[in-house]
Design an enzyme around this catalytic site. Structure first.
Site, PDB file in Angstrom:
ATOM      1  N   GLN A 298     -14.458  47.970 -33.189  1.00 18.28           N
ATOM      2  CA  GLN A 298     -14.925  47.027 -34.170  1.00 18.28           C
ATOM      3  C   GLN A 298     -15.398  47.792 -35.402  1.00 18.28           C
ATOM      4  O   GLN A 298     -15.536  49.008 -35.359  1.00 18.28           O
ATOM      5  CB  GLN A 298     -16.075  46.195 -33.591  1.00 18.28           C
ATOM      6  CG  GLN A 298     -15.653  45.363 -32.395  1.00 18.28           C
ATOM      7  CD  GLN A 298     -16.694  44.331 -31.963  1.00 18.28           C
ATOM      8  OE1 GLN A 298     -17.699  44.136 -32.629  1.00 18.28           O
ATOM      9  NE2 GLN A 298     -16.445  43.677 -30.827  1.00 18.28           N
TER      10      GLN A 298
ATOM     11  N   GLU B  24      -7.557  42.330 -31.268  1.00 21.16           N
ATOM     12  CA  GLU B  24      -8.503  43.331 -30.732  1.00 21.16           C
ATOM     13  C   GLU B  24      -7.679  44.498 -30.200  1.00 21.16           C
ATOM     14  O   GLU B  24      -6.797  44.305 -29.357  1.00 21.16           O
ATOM     15  CB  GLU B  24      -9.370  42.751 -29.610  1.00 21.16           C
ATOM     16  CG  GLU B  24     -10.404  41.768 -30.116  1.00 21.16           C
ATOM     17  CD  GLU B  24     -11.374  41.288 -29.030  1.00 21.16           C
ATOM     18  OE1 GLU B  24     -11.649  42.037 -28.069  1.00 21.16           O
ATOM     19  OE2 GLU B  24     -11.846  40.140 -29.159  1.00 21.16           O
TER      20      GLU B  24
ATOM     21  N   ASN C  92     -11.425  32.401 -27.942  1.00 24.05           N
ATOM     22  CA  ASN C  92     -11.191  33.836 -27.762  1.00 24.05           C
ATOM     23  C   ASN C  92     -11.131  34.134 -26.273  1.00 24.05           C
ATOM     24  O   ASN C  92     -11.983  33.654 -25.509  1.00 24.05           O
ATOM     25  CB  ASN C  92     -12.337  34.647 -28.389  1.00 24.05           C
ATOM     26  CG  ASN C  92     -12.303  36.117 -27.970  1.00 24.05           C
ATOM     27  OD1 ASN C  92     -11.439  36.876 -28.414  1.00 24.05           O
ATOM     28  ND2 ASN C  92     -13.210  36.515 -27.079  1.00 24.05           N
ATOM     29  N   GLU C  93     -10.146  34.909 -25.867  1.00 22.82           N
ATOM     30  CA  GLU C  93     -10.016  35.293 -24.456  1.00 22.82           C
ATOM     31  C   GLU C  93     -10.342  34.097 -23.556  1.00 22.82           C
ATOM     32  O   GLU C  93     -11.210  34.165 -22.675  1.00 22.82           O
ATOM     33  CB  GLU C  93     -10.880  36.522 -24.121  1.00 22.82           C
ATOM     34  CG  GLU C  93     -10.415  37.743 -24.899  1.00 22.82           C
ATOM     35  CD  GLU C  93     -10.927  39.097 -24.398  1.00 22.82           C
ATOM     36  OE1 GLU C  93     -11.837  39.131 -23.552  1.00 22.82           O
ATOM     37  OE2 GLU C  93     -10.402  40.131 -24.870  1.00 22.82           O
TER      38      GLU C  93
ATOM     39  N   GLU D  54     -18.395  41.689 -34.467  1.00 21.09           N
ATOM     40  CA  GLU D  54     -18.977  40.757 -33.492  1.00 21.09           C
ATOM     41  C   GLU D  54     -20.494  40.907 -33.462  1.00 21.09           C
ATOM     42  O   GLU D  54     -21.029  41.989 -33.755  1.00 21.09           O
ATOM     43  CB  GLU D  54     -18.387  41.072 -32.096  1.00 21.09           C
ATOM     44  CG  GLU D  54     -18.911  40.145 -31.011  1.00 21.09           C
ATOM     45  CD  GLU D  54     -18.090  40.200 -29.720  1.00 21.09           C
ATOM     46  OE1 GLU D  54     -17.214  41.083 -29.591  1.00 21.09           O
ATOM     47  OE2 GLU D  54     -18.343  39.349 -28.846  1.00 21.09           O
TER      48      GLU D  54
ATOM     49  N   TYR E 252      -6.559  47.245 -25.206  1.00 21.10           N
ATOM     50  CA  TYR E 252      -7.494  48.361 -25.391  1.00 21.10           C
ATOM     51  C   TYR E 252      -6.954  49.618 -24.733  1.00 21.10           C
ATOM     52  O   TYR E 252      -6.325  49.552 -23.660  1.00 21.10           O
ATOM     53  CB  TYR E 252      -8.862  48.020 -24.782  1.00 21.10           C
ATOM     54  CG  TYR E 252      -9.688  47.094 -25.663  1.00 21.10           C
ATOM     55  CD1 TYR E 252     -10.384  47.587 -26.755  1.00 21.10           C
ATOM     56  CD2 TYR E 252      -9.748  45.723 -25.412  1.00 21.10           C
ATOM     57  CE1 TYR E 252     -11.133  46.748 -27.574  1.00 21.10           C
ATOM     58  CE2 TYR E 252     -10.491  44.878 -26.224  1.00 21.10           C
ATOM     59  CZ  TYR E 252     -11.192  45.402 -27.312  1.00 21.10           C
ATOM     60  OH  TYR E 252     -11.929  44.577 -28.125  1.00 21.10           O
TER      61      TYR E 252
HETATM   62  O1  AHR Z   1     -14.648  43.879 -28.380  1.00 17.38           O
HETATM   63  C1  AHR Z   1     -15.483  43.704 -27.279  1.00 17.38           C
HETATM   64  C2  AHR Z   1     -15.040  42.545 -26.398  1.00 17.38           C
HETATM   65  O2  AHR Z   1     -13.800  42.825 -25.827  1.00 17.38           O
HETATM   66  C3  AHR Z   1     -14.817  41.234 -27.092  1.00 17.38           C
HETATM   67  O3  AHR Z   1     -15.992  40.515 -27.248  1.00 17.38           O
HETATM   68  C4  AHR Z   1     -13.905  40.515 -26.147  1.00 17.38           C
HETATM   69  O4  AHR Z   1     -13.075  39.584 -26.802  1.00 17.38           O
HETATM   70  C5  AHR Z   1     -13.133  41.641 -25.481  1.00 17.38           C
HETATM   71  O5  AHR Z   1     -13.129  41.507 -24.107  1.00 17.38           O
END
Ligand code: AHR
Length: 526
Positions: free
Chosen positions: A365, A316, A193-194, A46, A260
């Site tokens: 990432q 992600e 995205n999101e 990103e 996450y």
């Molecule tokens: O990876 C960091 C961020 O986490 C990304 O930009 C977003 O899609 C997510 O909230």
């Protein structure tokens, strides 16, 4: 599908009480049929902090050795890693990105403010050509994340035409003017995205309609076939998946999911390098919880799509800690220890089990952001424990998954005083994780993690009818679980040859040191 099972004894005693743990693993080679897609080992880049600028890209005029503007050291390390797919340009950034600002002569590209990530000025010197050429150098599939939040249908439609049309179309002509004659192959397209958050704060019903509209105009040009991915849920938002499956259904090829390993207890995400045993075990329990989350999303998808034509893409995932002291909080630069490598190992062990539906996963990432493969500082580069773990696990890419059972110690989180912050379902966790696969050459690879911080593990692997003749392996471990690689000490945590596995008929005996991960290679007789 036969997934791996944990069969174990629930220990209510404190972890580490016994001086030595034992486990049994049984391989079910006859049930092996599901290929582990290479895309499970996918990456994400990103425009965030120094992921692109300084990490992947320094520009042709830089003093840092580069290949057409890409850092040569990073490029070579990533070629070695065999990256199968790279997602770009975000993340949250994608929904504020206007691709036309990133083409043409660099000096005339407009600048913008990166509102999501620290207000940094983005000069657009890394754009569509730079990204797609990088994918060609890496030999990976590009995964473009389109702007739905602040863009337009026309803008996205033209981007697809620009990248993939080979005819005499207006956007193909523009691309040629900018120096690229032949269209690129672009398979994966994220439509937003999101979209429930930074991508527009939408409700799933509204986004479903937008998806239908945007995706209609994302055309297949000249033999290029797009695989369209709808913006999916965050971890436990099962309603999002339900609504999209109902209202978008087979108009999408794939649906994404984000998960996450992030805590937020004591008002912070916690240090990447300073943590105690409790935080270590919490991390792995939270990581195991991704299995519960994947299962629930799969159950919902199965109801609408029993033939599993719509893929799930975990585009992600990874650990999210406090940024390194003194760095920009908006740049998400974090260190990476042996604990992070464990998160990667356990995650892959889980992902491999669900590849009948889960077809891609992109760790967040690739460089300098969150759970990175690589960290850079000016002209210095360091490979993280997660990089070494990915490399050790690469043998499973495109191999056939072998279901297995694990009989091991299983601990109750509460009884062991392990906090359950930011967790919903997980109350127990096994102290051993494993996965196995067989490749085109007939080699069987078994990866095993001994999660225990204090005790070694004696594992007996029942190979069934497999006639193995030779075992070799690699190990990833270190003196302390918080060990990490720094620019001054870049090789503290790395893989080494492993000789702790012995074959006797159809049984493999393995002794794993505390907090270690091994990958074994079995050479077999037909
Ligand atoms: O990876 C960091 C961020 O986490 C990304 O930009 C977003 O899609 C997510 O909230």
């Amino acid at each position: 599908m036969n997934r791996s099972l944990f069969i174990g004894s629930l220990m209510l005693t404190t972890i580490g009480m016994s001086a030595q743990n034992k486990a049994n693993i049984t391989l079910h080679v006859d049930d092996a049929s599901q290929i582990i897609p290479t895309e499970i080992y996918g990456q994400f880049a990103e425009h965030l902090g120094s992921c692109i600028y300084g990490g992947l890209w320094v520009g042709e005029g830089s003093d840092i050795p580069n290949t057409n503007g890409y850092r040569t050291d990073v490029l070579n390390a990533l070629i070695d890693l065999k990256v199968p797919v790279l997602r770009w340009p975000g993340g949250c950034f994608a929904d504020e990105y206007h691709w036309m600002d990133g083409i043409g002569p660099k000096e005339s590209r407009p600048k913008m403010v990166n509102n999501n990530w620290g207000g940094t000025i983005e000069d657009n010197s890394f754009g569509t050509h730079e990204f797609l050429n990088l994918c060609e150098l890496l030999g990976c599939e590009p995964y473009i994340s389109g702007n739905v939040g602040s863009g337009s249908v026309e803008e996205l439609a033209k981007w697809i035409e620009y990248m993939t049309s080979d005819g005499d179309s207006p956007m193909a002509r523009l691309r040629r003017q900018n120096g690229r004659d032949k269209a690129w192959n672009v398979k994966y397209l994220g439509v937003g995205n999101e979209s429930w958050g930074c991508g527009g704060n939408m409700r799933p019903e509204y986004y479903s309609d937008l998806y239908r509209r945007y995706s209609t105009y994302c055309r297949n040009y000249d033999g290029n076939r797009l695989f369209k991915v709808a913006s999916g849920a965050s971890d436990y938002d099962f309603n999002w998946t339900d609504v999209l499956m109902q209202q978008v259904g087979h108009r999408m090829d794939g649906l994404s999911l984000h998960y996450y390993t992030v805590s937020g207890w004591d008002g912070s995400k916690g240090s990447a390098t300073k943590f105690d045993a409790n935080r270590y075990y919490w991390t792995l329990a939270k990581c195991f919880e991704v299995e519960d989350v994947i299962q629930k999303h799969c159950e919902i998808m199965d109801r609408y799509d029993p033939q599993k034509r719509i893929h799930l893409l975990l585009d992600e995932w990874g650990t999210w800690w406090d940024v390194e002291p003194g760095t920009n909080p908006g740049h998400l630069f974090q260190q990476n220890t042996l604990r992070d490598a464990f998160v990667a190992a356990l995650s892959f062990d889980i992902f491999h089990k669900y590849t009948d539906r889960l077809k891609m996963a992109n760790i967040a990432q690739i460089v300098n952001v969150l759970q990175s493969m690589i960290l850079t500082n000016n002209d210095k580069m360091v490979l993280t424990p997660t990089y070494h773990l990915f490399k050790m696990y690469n043998v499973h890419q495109n191999a056939t998954f072998i279901p297995l059972n694990i009989n091991c110690e299983i601990v109750d989180l509460k009884a062991n005083g392990i906090p359950r912050h930011n967790m919903k379902s997980r109350e127990i966790m096994p102290m051993v994780s494993a996965t196995a696969s067989t490749d085109d050459n007939g080699f069987i690879h078994i990866s095993i993690s001994n999660i225990d911080l204090e005790n070694k593990l004696e594992v007996t692997v029942d190979l069934g009818d497999v006639k193995a003749e030779k075992v070799t392996g690699d190990i990833l471990t270190s003196k302390y679980v918080f060990d990490h690689n720094t620019f001054d000490n870049p090789n503290l945590v790395t893989t080494a040859p492993f000789s702790g596995a012995k074959l006797k008929k159809n049984t493999l005996s393995v002794t794993l040191p505390a907090k270690s991960i091994v990958t074994l290679k079995l050479e077999c007789r037909n």
